[in-house]
Write a protein that holds these residues in place. Structure first.
Motif, PDB file in Angstrom:
ATOM      1  N   ILE A 219      -1.412   0.898  -8.199  1.00 16.62           N
ATOM      2  CA  ILE A 219      -0.708   1.202  -7.348  1.00 16.62           C
ATOM      3  C   ILE A 219       0.563   0.764  -7.659  1.00 16.62           C
ATOM      4  O   ILE A 219       1.106  -0.380  -7.541  1.00 16.62           O
ATOM      5  CB  ILE A 219      -0.932   0.876  -6.155  1.00 16.62           C
ATOM      6  CG1 ILE A 219      -2.576   1.330  -5.816  1.00 16.62           C
ATOM      7  CG2 ILE A 219      -0.059   1.706  -4.899  1.00 16.62           C
ATOM      8  CD1 ILE A 219      -2.749   1.258  -4.812  1.00 16.62           C
ATOM      9  N   ARG A 220       1.026   1.626  -8.149  1.00 17.84           N
ATOM     10  CA  ARG A 220       2.928   1.220  -8.960  1.00 17.84           C
ATOM     11  C   ARG A 220       3.643   1.191  -7.558  1.00 17.84           C
ATOM     12  O   ARG A 220       3.868   2.350  -6.592  1.00 17.84           O
ATOM     13  CB  ARG A 220       3.362   1.900  -9.820  1.00 17.84           C
ATOM     14  CG  ARG A 220       4.671   1.819 -10.229  1.00 17.84           C
ATOM     15  CD  ARG A 220       4.859   1.170 -11.638  1.00 17.84           C
ATOM     16  NE  ARG A 220       6.020   0.976 -11.572  1.00 17.84           N
ATOM     17  CZ  ARG A 220       7.083   0.964 -12.259  1.00 17.84           C
ATOM     18  NH1 ARG A 220       7.020   2.607 -12.922  1.00 17.84           N
ATOM     19  NH2 ARG A 220       8.462   0.746 -12.012  1.00 17.84           N
ATOM     20  N   GLN A 221       4.142   0.276  -7.421  1.00 21.06           N
ATOM     21  CA  GLN A 221       5.566   0.412  -6.727  1.00 21.06           C
ATOM     22  C   GLN A 221       7.086   0.290  -6.855  1.00 21.06           C
ATOM     23  O   GLN A 221       7.124   0.567  -8.111  1.00 21.06           O
ATOM     24  CB  GLN A 221       5.527  -1.120  -5.712  1.00 21.06           C
ATOM     25  CG  GLN A 221       4.257  -1.538  -5.568  1.00 21.06           C
ATOM     26  CD  GLN A 221       3.573  -0.340  -4.422  1.00 21.06           C
ATOM     27  OE1 GLN A 221       4.414   0.177  -3.156  1.00 21.06           O
ATOM     28  NE2 GLN A 221       2.584  -1.082  -3.451  1.00 21.06           N
ATOM     29  N   PHE A 296      -7.877  -1.170   2.430  1.00 24.26           N
ATOM     30  CA  PHE A 296      -8.658  -2.181   1.551  1.00 24.26           C
ATOM     31  C   PHE A 296      -9.499  -1.410   1.434  1.00 24.26           C
ATOM     32  O   PHE A 296     -10.170  -0.798   0.408  1.00 24.26           O
ATOM     33  CB  PHE A 296      -8.877  -3.556   1.819  1.00 24.26           C
ATOM     34  CG  PHE A 296      -8.106  -4.662   1.696  1.00 24.26           C
ATOM     35  CD1 PHE A 296      -6.883  -4.682   0.878  1.00 24.26           C
ATOM     36  CD2 PHE A 296      -7.819  -5.877   2.594  1.00 24.26           C
ATOM     37  CE1 PHE A 296      -5.214  -5.675   0.246  1.00 24.26           C
ATOM     38  CE2 PHE A 296      -6.698  -6.117   2.101  1.00 24.26           C
ATOM     39  CZ  PHE A 296      -6.026  -6.464   1.112  1.00 24.26           C
ATOM     40  N   LYS A 297      -9.912  -0.412   2.606  1.00 29.48           N
ATOM     41  CA  LYS A 297     -11.028   0.284   2.657  1.00 29.48           C
ATOM     42  C   LYS A 297     -11.121   1.736   1.450  1.00 29.48           C
ATOM     43  O   LYS A 297     -12.595   2.270   1.151  1.00 29.48           O
ATOM     44  CB  LYS A 297     -11.642   0.540   3.714  1.00 29.48           C
ATOM     45  CG  LYS A 297     -12.446  -0.514   4.686  1.00 29.48           C
ATOM     46  CD  LYS A 297     -12.694   0.064   6.280  1.00 29.48           C
ATOM     47  CE  LYS A 297     -13.717  -1.432   6.856  1.00 29.48           C
ATOM     48  NZ  LYS A 297     -13.565  -0.938   8.604  1.00 29.48           N
ATOM     49  N   GLU A 298      -9.699   1.930   1.795  1.00 28.92           N
ATOM     50  CA  GLU A 298      -9.652   3.267   1.282  1.00 28.92           C
ATOM     51  C   GLU A 298      -9.583   2.740  -0.010  1.00 28.92           C
ATOM     52  O   GLU A 298      -9.533   3.949  -0.832  1.00 28.92           O
ATOM     53  CB  GLU A 298      -7.947   3.596   1.706  1.00 28.92           C
ATOM     54  CG  GLU A 298      -8.162   4.351   3.167  1.00 28.92           C
ATOM     55  CD  GLU A 298      -6.781   4.630   4.221  1.00 28.92           C
ATOM     56  OE1 GLU A 298      -5.632   4.550   3.207  1.00 28.92           O
ATOM     57  OE2 GLU A 298      -7.133   4.596   5.547  1.00 28.92           O
ATOM     58  N   LEU A 299      -8.672   1.616  -0.511  1.00 22.64           N
ATOM     59  CA  LEU A 299      -8.621   1.899  -2.071  1.00 22.64           C
ATOM     60  C   LEU A 299     -10.093   1.239  -2.715  1.00 22.64           C
ATOM     61  O   LEU A 299      -9.956   2.026  -3.703  1.00 22.64           O
ATOM     62  CB  LEU A 299      -8.030   0.048  -2.027  1.00 22.64           C
ATOM     63  CG  LEU A 299      -6.786   0.331  -3.007  1.00 22.64           C
ATOM     64  CD1 LEU A 299      -6.286  -1.613  -2.744  1.00 22.64           C
ATOM     65  CD2 LEU A 299      -6.381   0.856  -4.297  1.00 22.64           C
ATOM     66  N   ALA A 300     -11.237   0.875  -2.028  1.00 20.87           N
ATOM     67  CA  ALA A 300     -12.031   0.704  -2.565  1.00 20.87           C
ATOM     68  C   ALA A 300     -13.026   2.502  -2.443  1.00 20.87           C
ATOM     69  O   ALA A 300     -13.473   2.699  -3.474  1.00 20.87           O
ATOM     70  CB  ALA A 300     -13.509  -0.126  -1.901  1.00 20.87           C
ATOM     71  N   MET A 318      -5.044  -3.536 -14.740  1.00 19.29           N
ATOM     72  CA  MET A 318      -6.315  -4.479 -14.490  1.00 19.29           C
ATOM     73  C   MET A 318      -7.021  -3.828 -13.942  1.00 19.29           C
ATOM     74  O   MET A 318      -8.873  -4.423 -14.313  1.00 19.29           O
ATOM     75  CB  MET A 318      -6.191  -5.607 -14.370  1.00 19.29           C
ATOM     76  CG  MET A 318      -4.606  -6.502 -14.708  1.00 19.29           C
ATOM     77  SD  MET A 318      -3.798  -7.769 -13.954  1.00 19.29           S
ATOM     78  CE  MET A 318      -5.403  -9.048 -13.941  1.00 19.29           C
ATOM     79  N   ASP A 319      -7.304  -2.273 -13.251  1.00 18.39           N
ATOM     80  CA  ASP A 319      -8.744  -2.147 -12.689  1.00 18.39           C
ATOM     81  C   ASP A 319      -9.163  -3.701 -11.378  1.00 18.39           C
ATOM     82  O   ASP A 319     -10.232  -3.779 -12.412  1.00 18.39           O
ATOM     83  CB  ASP A 319      -9.687  -1.727 -13.090  1.00 18.39           C
ATOM     84  CG  ASP A 319     -10.051  -0.864 -12.400  1.00 18.39           C
ATOM     85  OD1 ASP A 319     -10.354  -0.276 -11.298  1.00 18.39           O
ATOM     86  OD2 ASP A 319     -11.832  -0.560 -13.012  1.00 18.39           O
ATOM     87  N   VAL A 320      -8.370  -3.872 -10.980  1.00 24.57           N
ATOM     88  CA  VAL A 320      -9.573  -5.315 -10.083  1.00 24.57           C
ATOM     89  C   VAL A 320     -10.329  -4.488  -9.283  1.00 24.57           C
ATOM     90  O   VAL A 320     -11.866  -5.041  -9.447  1.00 24.57           O
ATOM     91  CB  VAL A 320      -8.386  -6.050  -9.215  1.00 24.57           C
ATOM     92  CG1 VAL A 320      -9.029  -6.769  -8.703  1.00 24.57           C
ATOM     93  CG2 VAL A 320      -7.486  -6.835 -10.645  1.00 24.57           C
ATOM     94  N   MET A 321      -9.868  -3.869  -9.046  1.00 23.64           N
ATOM     95  CA  MET A 321     -11.019  -2.391  -7.816  1.00 23.64           C
ATOM     96  C   MET A 321     -12.116  -2.296  -8.668  1.00 23.64           C
ATOM     97  O   MET A 321     -13.667  -2.307  -7.720  1.00 23.64           O
ATOM     98  CB  MET A 321     -10.088  -1.769  -6.943  1.00 23.64           C
ATOM     99  CG  MET A 321      -9.435  -2.457  -6.199  1.00 23.64           C
ATOM    100  SD  MET A 321      -9.994  -3.421  -4.642  1.00 23.64           S
ATOM    101  CE  MET A 321     -10.793  -1.983  -4.030  1.00 23.64           C
ATOM    102  N   GLY A 322     -11.781  -2.741  -9.640  1.00 25.82           N
ATOM    103  CA  GLY A 322     -13.243  -1.589 -10.602  1.00 25.82           C
ATOM    104  C   GLY A 322     -14.875  -2.403 -10.589  1.00 25.82           C
ATOM    105  O   GLY A 322     -15.370  -1.624  -9.780  1.00 25.82           O
ATOM    106  N   PRO A 323     -14.455  -3.605 -11.286  1.00 32.31           N
ATOM    107  CA  PRO A 323     -15.770  -4.714 -11.044  1.00 32.31           C
ATOM    108  C   PRO A 323     -16.124  -4.789  -9.380  1.00 32.31           C
ATOM    109  O   PRO A 323     -17.263  -4.825  -9.338  1.00 32.31           O
ATOM    110  CB  PRO A 323     -15.031  -6.051 -11.362  1.00 32.31           C
ATOM    111  CG  PRO A 323     -13.734  -5.603 -12.374  1.00 32.31           C
ATOM    112  CD  PRO A 323     -13.290  -4.139 -11.430  1.00 32.31           C
TER     113      PRO A 323
END
Length: 628
Positions: A219-221, A296-300, A318-323
Motif C-alpha cells: 500500500i503505497r503512501q 487489518f481484516k480488510e487487508l486480509a 514483499m507481500d507480507v500479507m500473502g503468506p
C-alpha cells in the motif's frame, strides 16, 4: 464489632507478611545455589506496571537524601535499572548478578560470554511471553509465542523476508526519504534551502510506517501535500487516501499512530473495560483499536480475493500479507503445522507494522540528532556518500552495489553506534522454566535455578568497555568513552571476516548481499551487540531496518547538512555577527542541551525521547557551525 474487624484485618496483614518472608527466604536459598552476587529487594527484577507507574515519586524522594546516589538498593528498585545505573551496578556487583524478591529470582547480565550462550540456547532459555501482554491486544503473534507455536508463526512470517524483499525496501526507502525532505521544505517558513524541523521523530516514524506499508504490505503512501493521483491504480481508500469507506472514521495511518503512542493503556486495562470507560482518552483509543482491527481484516479480505482471482501481488511489494492469509486458508490438520487463525493473521500484521516502524523511525531520529551534535562525523559521512554515489540521481542508486558500499562506510558506523548507545529494547528477557540450566562464566560452571527470570541487558553489555574498542572520554571525566557517541570505533583499519553464528532454531536466513563476507566495520564479540537480539529469537526485520536507515541517511546527507537549532539563545542575525569563538560557545551550549535530552530518554516498550530537540537542515555549503 470494630475490634473483631480490626483483629481480622491485622491477622490478614500478618499472614500476608509471613507468607512474603517465607517466600523471600526460600528464594534466597535458591539464588545462593548459583554462586553469583545477589541483592534482596521488595520489588521483583521485572517490576509490575503499578510499581513502574509510581516508582519515580518514591525514588525521587530517596534521591533527596545526601549520599543516596551511591546506594545500591534504590538502583535495584528502578524498573529500568540497566538504562539508568548499568555502570554503577556493574562496578558494585559485577557484570552478572541476581535480584531476589519474594516473588522472583532474577538474573541480570552485562557479560557477552553469558549473553552469547543464553541467546544460542533458546530451547533452554525461552522467551517469557507472559510479560508481552502489552502488545497482545490483537492476539498471539510471532513476537508473543514460544516453542512449537512460535516455530509455526516464524516459518510463515519469515518467508516474506528474503533477498528480493531487501531490494524492495531499498527502493521504497529512497523514495520515502526524498518525500520526507519535500514535506519538510513545505512547512511554514521553510524552503528547499533551509528547513527548520521542531521534532524530527514525528516524520522519521511516519516515513518508516510508509516504507513498511508500501514495501511490506503493498500500500503505497504519499506525504501530506503530495497529490494522491500519483498513486494511480494503487489507491486504497482509507489506507492511503483522505477519503474513507463509509464505516471508517479515521485514516489508517492516524489510527495506528495513535494506538502505538497510547499502548501503555493496554497494560493497565483490557479493551472491554476501556469500552465501558467514560474518559475521552479511552473512547479515542477504543475507536483507534476498532479502526485498526477493521483495516487489518480488510487487508486480509483483499488478499483473499486476489488469490481467488488468481492474481499475483503487485510488483514492488514483499507481500507480507500473502503468506499470512494463505496460512489461514488451510485446514490445520492438512497444513503440516503451517497454519494461522484469522485472528493470528491480524495479530502478526499488527506486530510487523508496530515494531517495524517504531524502531526504524526512532533510530533514524537519534542518528540525525547525533550527527547535528558531531559536525566532524557529519563531514566524514558526507565525504563517504560522495565517494560512493557521486552526483548520480537517487533513482540510479543500486541495491547490489551502492547499498553495500554505503553500509560499510561511515553511514553504517553511524547506524551501529546509535544502536549500541541507544538500543530500541534496552533489555531482552529470557527464563529458565522447570529445569535448572548451566552456563560458563569466568571459567566456572554456573547453575541457574529453575524458574529464574533472566535479563540480557543490551545497554549494559553494549557499554561494557571489556568488549569494545575505547579511549578516554572527550566529553566527561571517565576513563572510557562507552557512554559517548563515537562512530569512529566501528571503522576498522583492517578488513575482518564476517562470521554468522546460528543455533538449532535459527530458521530464517540472516544474510543479505550488502552484509558482505568481509567487512570494513568492526565486528563485535558474540553477545556484545544485541540491539536486534541474537540467535533464533533475533528480530526478523533486522535487515529491513538496516537497509531503510542506510537509504534515508544517504538521501538526506547527499544534499543537506543538519545543525542544532540555536534560536533559543541567538537569532540568525545574532549568529551572523558572531566570530568563531562566539559561535563555538553558542554551539557547545546547544550540544550540551541536545545530549541532555537524548540521554533523558525513557522506555515503555521502546526507548523514546521525552523532549523535542529542534534542528535545522541547510543545503550543503551553507553550514554555520562547521570546523569550530
Amino acid at each position: 464489632m470494630f475490634s473483631y474487624f480490626g483483629t481480622a484485618v491485622l491477622g490478614i496483614v500478618v499472614f500476608w507478611l509471613l507468607n512474603k518472608i517465607r517466600s523471600l527466604v526460600r528464594n534466597v536459598e535458591i539464588a545462593k545455589t548459583a554462586g553469583l552476587p545477589y541483592r534482596i529487594s521488595p520489588i521483583s527484577g521485572i517490576a509490575g506496571f503499578f510499581w513502574t507507574a509510581i516508582h519515580d515519586v518514591i525514588l525521587n524522594a530517596i534521591r533527596l537524601i545526601p549520599g543516596s546516589e551511591d546506594w545500591v538498593w534504590p538502583m535495584m528498585l528502578e524498573p529500568h535499572r540497566s538504562w539508568h545505573h548499568a555502570e554503577k551496578l556493574r562496578e558494585k556487583l559485577g557484570d552478572t548478578y541476581m535480584i531476589v524478591s519474594p516473588a522472583q529470582v532474577h538474573l541480570i547480565s552485562y557479560n557477552a560470554e553469558v549473553i552469547g550462550q543464553i541467546s544460542a540456547r533458546r530451547n533452554d532459555f525461552p522467551k517469557p511471553v507472559e510479560i508481552y501482554e502489552i502488545v497482545d491486544m490483537f492476539g498471539k503473534s510471532v513476537m508473543t509465542t514460544e516453542e512449537w507455536e512460535w516455530r509455526r508463526h516464524r516459518k510463515i512470517v519469515g518467508s516474506a523476508f528474503s533477498e528480493k524483499s531487501n531490494t524492495l525496501v531499498w527502493t521504497e526507502s529512497l523514495k520515502q526519504g526524498e518525500g520526507m525532505l519535500k514535506f519538510w521544505s513545505k512547512l511554514a517558513g521553510n524552503d528547499v534551502g533551509c528547513m527548520q524541523v521542531e521534532d524530527t521523530v514525528v516524520e522519521t516514524t511516519l516515513m518508516a510506517l510508509y516504507v513498511v506499508s508500501s514495501a511490506g504490505f503493498g500500500i503505497r503512501q504519499v506525504w501530506e501535500g503530495e497529490g494522491e493521483e500519483q498513486l494511480g491504480s494503487k489507491i486504497v481508500p482509507g489506507f492511503n487516501t483522505s477519503k474513507l469507506f463509509a464505516h471508517h472514521t479515521l485514516p489508517f495511518k492516524d489510527a495506528i499512530n495513535h494506538l502505538v503512542h497510547s499502548i501503555i493503556w493496554f497494560a493497565l486495562m483490557p479493551i472491554w473495560l476501556m469500552r465501558l470507560s467514560p474518559l475521552a482518552v479511552h473512547k479515542k483509543l477504543v475507536v483507534c483499536f476498532d479502526e485498526c482491527s477493521n483495516y487489518f481484516k480488510e487487508l486480509a479480505e483483499y488478499k483473499t480475493k486476489q488469490f481467488a482471482k488468481g492474481e499475483k501481488a503487485d510488483d514492488g511489494t514483499m507481500d507480507v500479507m500473502g503468506p499470512l492469509v494463505k496460512a489461514s486458508e488451510i485446514e490445520p490438520q492438512l497444513s503440516n503445522g503451517l497454519y494461522l487463525t484469522k485472528q493470528e493473521v491480524i495479530a502478526n500484521a499488527w506486530i510487523l507494522l508496530f515494531a517495524g516502524h517504531e524502531t526504524s523511525g526512532s533510530i533514524t531520529h537519534y542518528s540525525l540528532l547525533f550527527l547535528a551534535i558531531e559536525q566532524a562525523v557529519q563531514v566524514k559521512l558526507q565525504t563517504d556518500i560522495d565517494s560512493i554515489v557521486g552526483s548520480r540521481l537517487t533513482e540510479t542508486w543500486t541495491y547490489d552495489t551502492d547499498l553495500g558500499n554505503l553500509y560499510q562506510s561511515m553511514v553504517g558506523a553511524v547506524i551501529n553506534e546509535t544502536l549500541r548507545l541507544l538500543p530500541p529494547i534496552i533489555d531482552i528477557p529470557k527464563i529458565t522454566r522447570e529445569k535448572s540450566q548451566t552456563i560458563k562464566y569466568n571459567e566456572k560452571t554456573i547453575t541457574i535455578p529453575p524458574n529464574t527470570m533472566v535479563q540480557l541487558s543490551a545497554v549494559g553489555v553494549q557499554r561494557n568497555s571489556q568488549f569494545w574498542p575505547h579511549t578516554s572520554s572527550k566529553i566527561s571525566n571517565k576513563v572510557h568513552d562507552m557512554d559517548d557517541w563515537v562512530p569512529q570505533r566501528w571503522l576498522n583499519t583492517t578488513i575482518s571476516e564476517k562470521k554468522e553464528v546460528k543455533d538449532e532454531w535459527d530458521e530464517a536466513p540472516d544474510v543479505a548481499s550488502f552484509d558482505q563476507k568481509t567487512s570494513n566495520l568492526f565486528t563485535p564479540v558474540k553477545g556484545s551487540f544485541i540491539p536486534f537480539a541474537e540467535g533464533g529469537r533475533s528480530c526478523p526485520g533486522k535487515r529491513f531496518a538496516q537497509i531503510e536507515i542506510t537509504a534515508v541517511l544517504a538521501v538526506i546527507f547527499k544534499t543537506y547538512s543538519i545543525e542544532l537549532d540555536v534560536s533559543r539563545w541567538a537569532s540568525d542575525e545574532d549568529v551572523g555577527k558572531m566570530n568563531v569563538p562566539e559561535r563555538r560557545v553558542l554551539y557547545q551550549k546547544a550540544m550540551a542541551e541536545a545530549r541532555r535530552k537524548i540521554f533523558g530518554s525513557e522506555t515503555i516498550v521502546f526507548l523514546q525521547m521525552q523532549e523535542k530537540c529542534p534542528v535545522r537542515f541547510v543545503k550543503r555549503g551553507s553550514e554555520r557551525f562547521r570546523g569550530l
